[in-house]
Motif scaffolding. Sequence first.
Motif, PDB file in Angstrom:
ATOM      1  N   UNK A 232       3.087  -5.715  -1.837  1.00  0.00           N
ATOM      2  CA  UNK A 232       3.734  -5.107  -0.459  1.00  0.00           C
ATOM      3  C   UNK A 232       4.105  -3.751  -0.452  1.00  0.00           C
ATOM      4  N   UNK A 233       4.986  -3.554  -1.409  1.00  0.00           N
ATOM      5  CA  UNK A 233       5.611  -2.162  -1.598  1.00  0.00           C
ATOM      6  C   UNK A 233       4.553  -1.246  -1.930  1.00  0.00           C
ATOM      7  N   UNK A 234       3.475  -1.650  -2.690  1.00  0.00           N
ATOM      8  CA  UNK A 234       2.403  -0.623  -3.074  1.00  0.00           C
ATOM      9  C   UNK A 234       1.807  -0.284  -1.757  1.00  0.00           C
ATOM     10  N   UNK A 235       1.625  -0.992  -0.713  1.00  0.00           N
ATOM     11  CA  UNK A 235       1.029  -0.875   0.595  1.00  0.00           C
ATOM     12  C   UNK A 235       1.711   0.086   1.359  1.00  0.00           C
ATOM     13  N   UNK A 236       2.951  -0.278   1.322  1.00  0.00           N
ATOM     14  CA  UNK A 236       4.079   0.790   1.949  1.00  0.00           C
ATOM     15  C   UNK A 236       3.770   2.003   1.343  1.00  0.00           C
ATOM     16  N   UNK A 237       3.971   2.205   0.335  1.00  0.00           N
ATOM     17  CA  UNK A 237       4.106   3.681  -0.261  1.00  0.00           C
ATOM     18  C   UNK A 237       2.651   4.385  -0.149  1.00  0.00           C
ATOM     19  N   UNK A 238       1.680   3.644  -0.365  1.00  0.00           N
ATOM     20  CA  UNK A 238       0.310   4.191   0.017  1.00  0.00           C
ATOM     21  C   UNK A 238       0.122   4.484   1.331  1.00  0.00           C
ATOM     22  N   UNK A 239      -0.027   3.527   2.107  1.00  0.00           N
ATOM     23  CA  UNK A 239      -0.369   3.590   3.365  1.00  0.00           C
ATOM     24  C   UNK A 239       0.695   4.992   4.217  1.00  0.00           C
ATOM     25  N   UNK A 240       1.862   4.881   3.965  1.00  0.00           N
ATOM     26  CA  UNK A 240       2.699   5.952   4.501  1.00  0.00           C
ATOM     27  C   UNK A 240       2.663   7.180   3.738  1.00  0.00           C
ATOM     28  N   UNK A 241       2.130   7.308   2.633  1.00  0.00           N
ATOM     29  CA  UNK A 241       1.868   8.568   1.571  1.00  0.00           C
ATOM     30  C   UNK A 241       3.216   8.779   0.929  1.00  0.00           C
ATOM     31  N   UNK A 242       3.932   7.814   0.649  1.00  0.00           N
ATOM     32  CA  UNK A 242       5.245   8.153   0.086  1.00  0.00           C
ATOM     33  C   UNK A 242       4.992   8.748  -1.294  1.00  0.00           C
TER      34      UNK A 242
ATOM     35  N   UNK B 237     -17.299  -5.992   0.039  1.00  0.00           N
ATOM     36  CA  UNK B 237     -18.157  -6.586  -1.171  1.00  0.00           C
ATOM     37  C   UNK B 237     -17.156  -6.237  -2.399  1.00  0.00           C
ATOM     38  N   UNK B 238     -16.043  -6.793  -2.532  1.00  0.00           N
ATOM     39  CA  UNK B 238     -15.285  -6.577  -3.780  1.00  0.00           C
ATOM     40  C   UNK B 238     -15.794  -7.173  -4.976  1.00  0.00           C
ATOM     41  N   UNK B 239     -15.711  -6.536  -6.109  1.00  0.00           N
ATOM     42  CA  UNK B 239     -15.878  -6.786  -7.434  1.00  0.00           C
ATOM     43  C   UNK B 239     -14.794  -7.587  -7.956  1.00  0.00           C
ATOM     44  N   UNK B 240     -13.544  -7.210  -7.523  1.00  0.00           N
ATOM     45  CA  UNK B 240     -12.360  -7.736  -8.321  1.00  0.00           C
ATOM     46  C   UNK B 240     -11.194  -8.118  -7.146  1.00  0.00           C
ATOM     47  N   UNK B 241     -10.189  -8.980  -7.501  1.00  0.00           N
ATOM     48  CA  UNK B 241      -9.149  -9.121  -6.629  1.00  0.00           C
ATOM     49  C   UNK B 241      -8.113  -8.312  -6.183  1.00  0.00           C
ATOM     50  N   UNK B 242      -8.185  -7.016  -6.723  1.00  0.00           N
ATOM     51  CA  UNK B 242      -7.154  -6.094  -6.061  1.00  0.00           C
ATOM     52  C   UNK B 242      -7.827  -5.257  -4.934  1.00  0.00           C
ATOM     53  N   UNK B 243      -9.166  -5.257  -4.782  1.00  0.00           N
ATOM     54  CA  UNK B 243     -10.058  -4.822  -3.569  1.00  0.00           C
ATOM     55  C   UNK B 243      -9.737  -5.519  -2.423  1.00  0.00           C
ATOM     56  N   UNK B 244      -9.757  -6.927  -2.320  1.00  0.00           N
ATOM     57  CA  UNK B 244      -9.952  -7.776  -1.460  1.00  0.00           C
ATOM     58  C   UNK B 244      -8.554  -8.238  -0.960  1.00  0.00           C
ATOM     59  N   UNK B 245      -7.657  -8.455  -1.905  1.00  0.00           N
ATOM     60  CA  UNK B 245      -6.186  -9.116  -1.481  1.00  0.00           C
ATOM     61  C   UNK B 245      -5.694  -7.926  -0.483  1.00  0.00           C
ATOM     62  N   UNK B 246      -4.667  -8.612   0.293  1.00  0.00           N
ATOM     63  CA  UNK B 246      -3.923  -7.851   1.370  1.00  0.00           C
ATOM     64  C   UNK B 246      -2.947  -6.998   0.624  1.00  0.00           C
ATOM     65  N   UNK B 247      -2.663  -7.620  -0.608  1.00  0.00           N
ATOM     66  CA  UNK B 247      -1.568  -6.711  -1.579  1.00  0.00           C
ATOM     67  C   UNK B 247      -2.386  -5.908  -2.572  1.00  0.00           C
ATOM     68  N   UNK B 248      -3.390  -6.042  -2.617  1.00  0.00           N
ATOM     69  CA  UNK B 248      -3.953  -5.285  -4.052  1.00  0.00           C
ATOM     70  C   UNK B 248      -4.025  -4.076  -3.861  1.00  0.00           C
ATOM     71  N   UNK B 249      -3.768  -3.264  -4.895  1.00  0.00           N
ATOM     72  CA  UNK B 249      -3.421  -1.738  -5.017  1.00  0.00           C
ATOM     73  C   UNK B 249      -5.034  -0.990  -4.855  1.00  0.00           C
ATOM     74  N   UNK B 250      -6.084  -1.616  -5.216  1.00  0.00           N
ATOM     75  CA  UNK B 250      -7.265  -1.132  -4.864  1.00  0.00           C
ATOM     76  C   UNK B 250      -7.481  -0.964  -3.200  1.00  0.00           C
ATOM     77  N   UNK B 251      -7.254  -2.110  -2.561  1.00  0.00           N
ATOM     78  CA  UNK B 251      -7.255  -2.168  -1.232  1.00  0.00           C
ATOM     79  C   UNK B 251      -6.209  -1.305  -0.431  1.00  0.00           C
ATOM     80  N   UNK B 252      -5.192  -1.182  -1.052  1.00  0.00           N
ATOM     81  CA  UNK B 252      -4.214  -0.387  -0.412  1.00  0.00           C
ATOM     82  C   UNK B 252      -4.881   1.047  -0.587  1.00  0.00           C
ATOM     83  N   UNK B 253      -5.510   1.717  -1.794  1.00  0.00           N
ATOM     84  CA  UNK B 253      -6.044   2.898  -1.660  1.00  0.00           C
ATOM     85  C   UNK B 253      -7.062   3.257  -0.976  1.00  0.00           C
ATOM     86  N   UNK B 254      -7.894   2.183  -0.954  1.00  0.00           N
ATOM     87  CA  UNK B 254      -9.099   2.220   0.098  1.00  0.00           C
ATOM     88  C   UNK B 254      -8.956   2.113   1.571  1.00  0.00           C
TER      89      UNK B 254
END
Length: 367
Positions: free
Chosen positions: A36-46, A339-356
């Motif tokens: 959840x912290x990752x998503x805030x950091x990435x979404x806000x560009x911190x 179409x995720x290959x791994x959990x970090x792209x599909x999860x609401x808290x995944x780093x890959x999903x945050x970056x995407x």
Amino acid sequence: MKYLDEYRDPALARRLLDELRRTASAPWRIMEVCGGQTHTLVRQGIDELLPAGIRMIHGPGCPVCVTPLETLDRAMAIAGRPGTILASFGDMLRVPGTETDLLSLRARGADVRVVYTPMDAVRIARDLTDRQVVFLAVGFETTAPANAMAVLHAARLGLANFSMLVSHVLVPPAMTALLEDPDCEVQAFLAAGHVCAVMGWREYEPIAARYRVPIVVTGFEPLDLLEGVLMAVRQLEQGRCEVENQYVRAVRRSGNTEAQDAVRTVFRVTDRAWRGIGELPGSGLELSGAYARFDAARRFDVGGLRTVEDPECIAGAVLTGARLPTDCPAYGTRCTPRHPLGAPMVSAEGTCAAFHAAGRAKEVHAP
């Protein structure tokens, strides 16, 4: 909105960034543990606004991402049995297993239900006594108390048709495992505020002392994270290695002792495999002997499954902070939230999903 807007004040954010620039005299590498912290950091560009030299390393704090593949495959094996209802939080339904996911299984006729609390699953079992109801219980210490209370309630009701497929993981052993890695670059941690709201921060104090790393318990809003980074940098600059609490509005050192008592009553510590990382000693929870009758893995005998991770997915390296999502050759092309290959792209808290979601693209280097 009270207790929200004031933690997103742009003027205060600029002041904290200015103070960071004045304070940091050397490069520092800080890991935020929580997704959840990752998503805030990435979404806000911190992470991109921090002074040059201060680098955030994104940690393994996404419970969906670290749930082992074997658990997902077991859940799908149980869901495919006649007369069985599998109840789960919605964020688990699209996490890929070896061959499919729970959402696809439901589309093919399996009774997979989205619930909002584990008590919803208990109520289903109470109302449908001719069906076996299994709750997929995953998460860090944050969700363990609610799951413990659900088991205690099912026991009081005498339900013989309710069970849990448990895959709880614990934060401190993961931090220790990261620090034991000879390639570890982490110099300080931002600890997850919601985990510490339950458990407090006393168990982090030996880690800070042994490994000489500052640990700052931090909230999830932009100003929480900026202040947490500033507190960590101040410790690093001063040579201190302590546990400090930025999230004073929600966390105390002792945590929630009633919640801890419920967890200790129902669960016991066990070794646990983390998806993409491997087995970490003492890093999980399982049902204690007194409540083993609610263990779905025993009730349904779903061991011996052959699990296979997608060979293209670098989730393990992303979860440990060794790689960024944009380092993955499949990122944004063969691997997307749809179409995720791994959990970090599909999860609401995944780093890959945050970056995407933030539109982070791979760096293109000129020839």
